[in-house]
Design a protein around this motif. Structure first.
Motif, PDB file in Angstrom:
ATOM      1  N   PRO A  85      31.158 -80.630   3.725  1.00 36.43           N
ATOM      2  CA  PRO A  85      31.478 -81.236   5.018  1.00 36.43           C
ATOM      3  C   PRO A  85      32.896 -80.876   5.438  1.00 36.43           C
ATOM      4  O   PRO A  85      33.753 -80.576   4.598  1.00 36.43           O
ATOM      5  CB  PRO A  85      31.348 -82.733   4.751  1.00 36.43           C
ATOM      6  CG  PRO A  85      31.647 -82.871   3.286  1.00 36.43           C
ATOM      7  CD  PRO A  85      31.125 -81.620   2.638  1.00 36.43           C
ATOM      8  N   VAL A  86      33.148 -80.896   6.728  1.00 37.27           N
ATOM      9  CA  VAL A  86      34.492 -80.627   7.239  1.00 37.27           C
ATOM     10  C   VAL A  86      35.282 -81.927   7.251  1.00 37.27           C
ATOM     11  O   VAL A  86      34.805 -82.955   7.745  1.00 37.27           O
ATOM     12  CB  VAL A  86      34.427 -80.027   8.656  1.00 37.27           C
ATOM     13  CG1 VAL A  86      35.835 -79.859   9.234  1.00 37.27           C
ATOM     14  CG2 VAL A  86      33.697 -78.687   8.630  1.00 37.27           C
ATOM     15  N   GLU A  87      36.467 -81.893   6.695  1.00 35.07           N
ATOM     16  CA  GLU A  87      37.356 -83.050   6.727  1.00 35.07           C
ATOM     17  C   GLU A  87      38.047 -83.083   8.088  1.00 35.07           C
ATOM     18  O   GLU A  87      38.779 -82.157   8.438  1.00 35.07           O
ATOM     19  CB  GLU A  87      38.393 -82.950   5.609  1.00 35.07           C
ATOM     20  CG  GLU A  87      39.402 -84.086   5.584  1.00 35.07           C
ATOM     21  CD  GLU A  87      40.448 -83.892   4.517  1.00 35.07           C
ATOM     22  OE1 GLU A  87      41.652 -83.999   4.839  1.00 35.07           O
ATOM     23  OE2 GLU A  87      40.064 -83.616   3.355  1.00 35.07           O
ATOM     24  N   LEU A  88      37.793 -84.148   8.845  1.00 36.21           N
ATOM     25  CA  LEU A  88      38.394 -84.280  10.171  1.00 36.21           C
ATOM     26  C   LEU A  88      39.707 -85.033  10.068  1.00 36.21           C
ATOM     27  O   LEU A  88      39.757 -86.145   9.511  1.00 36.21           O
ATOM     28  CB  LEU A  88      37.438 -85.013  11.114  1.00 36.21           C
ATOM     29  CG  LEU A  88      36.068 -84.364  11.338  1.00 36.21           C
ATOM     30  CD1 LEU A  88      35.213 -85.219  12.258  1.00 36.21           C
ATOM     31  CD2 LEU A  88      36.209 -82.951  11.893  1.00 36.21           C
ATOM     32  N   ARG A  89      40.758 -84.429  10.579  1.00 30.22           N
ATOM     33  CA  ARG A  89      42.070 -85.082  10.619  1.00 30.22           C
ATOM     34  C   ARG A  89      42.371 -85.411  12.076  1.00 30.22           C
ATOM     35  O   ARG A  89      42.611 -84.510  12.888  1.00 30.22           O
ATOM     36  CB  ARG A  89      43.128 -84.185   9.993  1.00 30.22           C
ATOM     37  CG  ARG A  89      42.836 -83.926   8.518  1.00 30.22           C
ATOM     38  CD  ARG A  89      43.960 -83.267   7.788  1.00 30.22           C
ATOM     39  NE  ARG A  89      43.609 -83.037   6.377  1.00 30.22           N
ATOM     40  CZ  ARG A  89      44.384 -82.404   5.507  1.00 30.22           C
ATOM     41  NH1 ARG A  89      45.562 -81.926   5.911  1.00 30.22           N
ATOM     42  NH2 ARG A  89      43.993 -82.238   4.255  1.00 30.22           N
ATOM     43  N   LEU A  90      42.356 -86.704  12.399  1.00 27.44           N
ATOM     44  CA  LEU A  90      42.285 -87.175  13.779  1.00 27.44           C
ATOM     45  C   LEU A  90      43.620 -87.733  14.251  1.00 27.44           C
ATOM     46  O   LEU A  90      44.299 -88.471  13.516  1.00 27.44           O
ATOM     47  CB  LEU A  90      41.219 -88.268  13.885  1.00 27.44           C
ATOM     48  CG  LEU A  90      39.851 -87.947  13.267  1.00 27.44           C
ATOM     49  CD1 LEU A  90      38.988 -89.188  13.249  1.00 27.44           C
ATOM     50  CD2 LEU A  90      39.175 -86.827  14.032  1.00 27.44           C
ATOM     51  N   ASP A  91      43.971 -87.418  15.506  1.00 28.16           N
ATOM     52  CA  ASP A  91      45.135 -88.066  16.088  1.00 28.16           C
ATOM     53  C   ASP A  91      44.777 -89.526  16.414  1.00 28.16           C
ATOM     54  O   ASP A  91      43.625 -89.961  16.250  1.00 28.16           O
ATOM     55  CB  ASP A  91      45.638 -87.293  17.299  1.00 28.16           C
ATOM     56  CG  ASP A  91      44.837 -87.511  18.568  1.00 28.16           C
ATOM     57  OD1 ASP A  91      43.680 -87.996  18.478  1.00 28.16           O
ATOM     58  OD2 ASP A  91      45.343 -87.199  19.654  1.00 28.16           O
ATOM     59  N   ALA A  92      45.764 -90.301  16.855  1.00 32.49           N
ATOM     60  CA  ALA A  92      45.565 -91.744  17.028  1.00 32.49           C
ATOM     61  C   ALA A  92      44.428 -92.054  17.988  1.00 32.49           C
ATOM     62  O   ALA A  92      43.613 -92.959  17.744  1.00 32.49           O
ATOM     63  CB  ALA A  92      46.869 -92.382  17.517  1.00 32.49           C
ATOM     64  N   GLU A  93      44.335 -91.319  19.093  1.00 33.43           N
ATOM     65  CA  GLU A  93      43.299 -91.574  20.092  1.00 33.43           C
ATOM     66  C   GLU A  93      41.909 -91.243  19.548  1.00 33.43           C
ATOM     67  O   GLU A  93      40.955 -91.994  19.750  1.00 33.43           O
ATOM     68  CB  GLU A  93      43.569 -90.779  21.368  1.00 33.43           C
ATOM     69  CG  GLU A  93      44.755 -91.270  22.193  1.00 33.43           C
ATOM     70  CD  GLU A  93      46.091 -90.960  21.557  1.00 33.43           C
ATOM     71  OE1 GLU A  93      46.156 -90.037  20.699  1.00 33.43           O
ATOM     72  OE2 GLU A  93      47.076 -91.651  21.889  1.00 33.43           O
ATOM     73  N   ALA A  94      41.776 -90.120  18.855  1.00 35.45           N
ATOM     74  CA  ALA A  94      40.478 -89.744  18.287  1.00 35.45           C
ATOM     75  C   ALA A  94      40.059 -90.722  17.198  1.00 35.45           C
ATOM     76  O   ALA A  94      38.868 -91.020  17.031  1.00 35.45           O
ATOM     77  CB  ALA A  94      40.542 -88.323  17.728  1.00 35.45           C
ATOM     78  N   SER A  95      41.034 -91.279  16.449  1.00 35.96           N
ATOM     79  CA  SER A  95      40.733 -92.214  15.357  1.00 35.96           C
ATOM     80  C   SER A  95      40.090 -93.493  15.862  1.00 35.96           C
ATOM     81  O   SER A  95      39.410 -94.196  15.100  1.00 35.96           O
ATOM     82  CB  SER A  95      42.013 -92.562  14.593  1.00 35.96           C
ATOM     83  OG  SER A  95      42.532 -91.436  13.936  1.00 35.96           O
ATOM     84  N   ARG A  96      40.294 -93.809  17.116  1.00 39.15           N
ATOM     85  CA  ARG A  96      39.689 -95.021  17.687  1.00 39.15           C
ATOM     86  C   ARG A  96      38.207 -94.825  17.981  1.00 39.15           C
ATOM     87  O   ARG A  96      37.482 -95.805  18.185  1.00 39.15           O
ATOM     88  CB  ARG A  96      40.419 -95.425  18.963  1.00 39.15           C
ATOM     89  CG  ARG A  96      41.883 -95.788  18.758  1.00 39.15           C
ATOM     90  CD  ARG A  96      42.509 -96.368  20.008  1.00 39.15           C
ATOM     91  NE  ARG A  96      43.936 -96.609  19.827  1.00 39.15           N
ATOM     92  CZ  ARG A  96      44.882 -95.822  20.310  1.00 39.15           C
ATOM     93  NH1 ARG A  96      44.570 -94.746  21.020  1.00 39.15           N
ATOM     94  NH2 ARG A  96      46.166 -96.099  20.102  1.00 39.15           N
ATOM     95  N   LEU A  97      37.757 -93.564  18.008  1.00 38.17           N
ATOM     96  CA  LEU A  97      36.372 -93.276  18.408  1.00 38.17           C
ATOM     97  C   LEU A  97      35.478 -92.886  17.237  1.00 38.17           C
ATOM     98  O   LEU A  97      34.278 -93.160  17.246  1.00 38.17           O
ATOM     99  CB  LEU A  97      36.368 -92.170  19.459  1.00 38.17           C
ATOM    100  CG  LEU A  97      37.094 -92.500  20.773  1.00 38.17           C
ATOM    101  CD1 LEU A  97      37.131 -91.275  21.672  1.00 38.17           C
ATOM    102  CD2 LEU A  97      36.409 -93.661  21.485  1.00 38.17           C
ATOM    103  N   ILE A  98      36.034 -92.215  16.238  1.00 33.53           N
ATOM    104  CA  ILE A  98      35.246 -91.829  15.059  1.00 33.53           C
ATOM    105  C   ILE A  98      36.098 -92.014  13.815  1.00 33.53           C
ATOM    106  O   ILE A  98      37.320 -92.157  13.888  1.00 33.53           O
ATOM    107  CB  ILE A  98      34.754 -90.357  15.141  1.00 33.53           C
ATOM    108  CG1 ILE A  98      35.938 -89.386  15.290  1.00 33.53           C
ATOM    109  CG2 ILE A  98      33.729 -90.176  16.253  1.00 33.53           C
ATOM    110  CD1 ILE A  98      35.545 -87.921  15.201  1.00 33.53           C
ATOM    111  N   LYS A  99      35.425 -91.999  12.655  1.00 32.90           N
ATOM    112  CA  LYS A  99      36.124 -92.154  11.392  1.00 32.90           C
ATOM    113  C   LYS A  99      36.588 -90.790  10.868  1.00 32.90           C
ATOM    114  O   LYS A  99      35.899 -89.795  11.011  1.00 32.90           O
ATOM    115  CB  LYS A  99      35.221 -92.830  10.364  1.00 32.90           C
ATOM    116  CG  LYS A  99      34.903 -94.281  10.689  1.00 32.90           C
ATOM    117  CD  LYS A  99      34.030 -94.901   9.611  1.00 32.90           C
ATOM    118  CE  LYS A  99      33.737 -96.358   9.931  1.00 32.90           C
ATOM    119  NZ  LYS A  99      32.873 -96.988   8.888  1.00 32.90           N
ATOM    120  N   GLY A 100      37.728 -90.816  10.239  1.00 30.95           N
ATOM    121  CA  GLY A 100      38.275 -89.611   9.640  1.00 30.95           C
ATOM    122  C   GLY A 100      39.664 -89.895   9.132  1.00 30.95           C
ATOM    123  O   GLY A 100      40.185 -91.002   9.286  1.00 30.95           O
TER     124      GLY A 100
END
Length: 420
Positions: free
Chosen positions: A289-304
């Protein structure tokens, strides 16, 4: 063990045999090299198994895949050599022809560079690709492989030299440095008068070391912090297909995607689909699987994993993707211009005006509209194969094929003219 200096002297003694070789001589040499590469497949595979065994546990699985050879990959290397042989010879091309008022005839003619040095890491195919491109463009070549791939590279070069030995071109026009310590790299960087050009192919550390320390001319290649921007007018199915290819087909290569920028207007719908494509589906298929490293805004919508600022300036070369939301096309372009290595960047959009703005404003060697960045490759661009992807602007940019391995000189013919 022959010293680096002795190899540099040896190649310079015989360089004219390739610098001035005719097209049919070079093509015959390349064909003989391809034949010998195939004939020595088992020897090369045995050497590669030794490199693989020595590298396990020391480099990542992704990098081990770059090092690994099988019969299919060796056959592809031989095909790459033959593809180069089939290309038109650039040497001798008349670029310009001028008649001056005083009667002088001035020709601008394409010629070989002379002797080219290549410092590279763990990709065995670079050995054959570099040799083929250098020789077809009339250049002698000095190769310096990483220690992880040295035994494989030595077996490949031995086979290629057996091919050259059957032709009019001296096998000494192709050299592999046996010293894999840092000292040999620095010797090449300081080889003024012996190397006409030095090309580093590898990670950011190698490239930076060469650029900062070389006193011979250098072309900076390779480092790819590659962005894909998903515009608010994107076809999302297309975007997911492109991202899947750009990130996961071969994450260790320099044209693989490292950063995904998503317009905030579609983020709530698109990000869960992105996570499903790169994480959930791949787990179900037994793939990494791809490890998603999310900025603050993206972190509010999906887990990572929460992204650090440095994640947007990192060539991961692995199953890792930094994800950031942007409020506009202009913000996406601004981010790319601030963080890109100017290798390859893409926009996914159905808006022709957005595409035009992106291609005008993003200053990278290859800029894509609705296509995977994985196409930034000499073979895919019709160049046969490549010496590297130049991320600078002089003297070459983008995939470096035969013409990028040449220079030119002026030939001036007169009938007794003197300057007043």
């Amino acid at each position: 063990m022959t010293s680096t200096q002795e190899l540099l002297e040896a190649v310079n003694r015989v360089k004219k045999s390739i610098n001035t070789a005719k097209e049919d001589e070079k093509n015959a040499a390349l064909e003989a090299m391809a034949e010998q590469l195939l004939a020595h497949t088992q020897v090369i595979l045995q050497a590669n198994q030794k490199d693989m065994a020595a590298s396990k546990g020391k480099i990542s699985e992704v990098m081990l895949d770059r090092l690994f050879l099988d019969e299919e990959r060796i056959a592809a290397m031989a095909k790459g050599i033959r593809d180069v042989a089939s290309l038109p010879d650039p040497i001798g091309e008349i670029l310009e022809e001028t008649s001056l008022p005083n009667g002088l005839q001035v020709l601008k003619k394409r010629v070989a560079l002379g002797v080219v040095g290549i410092i590279y890491e763990s990709r065995p195919n670079v050995t054959s690709d570099a040799a083929a491109l250098a020789l077809k463009s009339g250049n002698a070549v000095v190769l310096r492989s990483g220690k992880e791939a040295y035994q494989t590279a030595a077996a490949i070069v031995a086979a290629l030299k057996m091919g050259l030995a059957q032709t009019n071109i001296s096998p000494d026009c192709l050299q592999l440095i046996s010293d894999t310590s840092r000292e040999s790299s620095y010797a090449m960087m300081k080889a003024k008068g012996y190397l006409d050009l030095l090309i580093p192919r590898g990670g950011a550390g190698l490239i930076q070391a060469v650029v900062e320390n070389a006193i011979v001319p250098v072309i900076e290649t390779g480092t790819g912090i590659v962005h894909v921007y998903v515009d608010q007018a994107a076809n999302q199915d297309m975007a997911l297909s492109i991202i899947r290819n750009a990130k996961t087909s071969r994450p260790s290569v320099c044209n693989a995607m490292e950063v995904c920028l998503v317009h905030e207007a579609i983020a709530e719908e698109f990000l869960p689909r992105l996570q499903e494509t790169l994480v959930t589906e791949r787990k179900h298929l037994g793939l990494s699987p791809v490890e998603l490293r999310l900025d603050a805004e993206a972190s509010r919508l999906i887990k990572g994993q929460v992204a650090k600022e440095t994640d947007f300036d990192t060539e991961f070369s692995d199953y890792i993707l930094a994800v950031k939301l942007v409020s506009s096309l202009e913000e996406a372009v601004c981010h790319i211009e601030s963080h890109s290595t100017h290798h390859s960047d893409a926009i996914i959009t159905e808006d022709s005006q957005a595409a035009a703005y992106f291609t005008e404003q993003v200053d990278s060697a290859a800029v894509y509209v609705n296509a995977s960045t994985r196409f930034t490759d000499g073979g895919e661009f019709g160049l046969g194969c490549e010496m590297g992807i130049s991320t600078q602007k002089l003297h070459a940019r983008g995939p470096m094929g035969l013409k990028e391995m040449t220079t030119y000189k002026y030939i001036v013919a007169g009938n007794g003219q003197v300057r007043e």
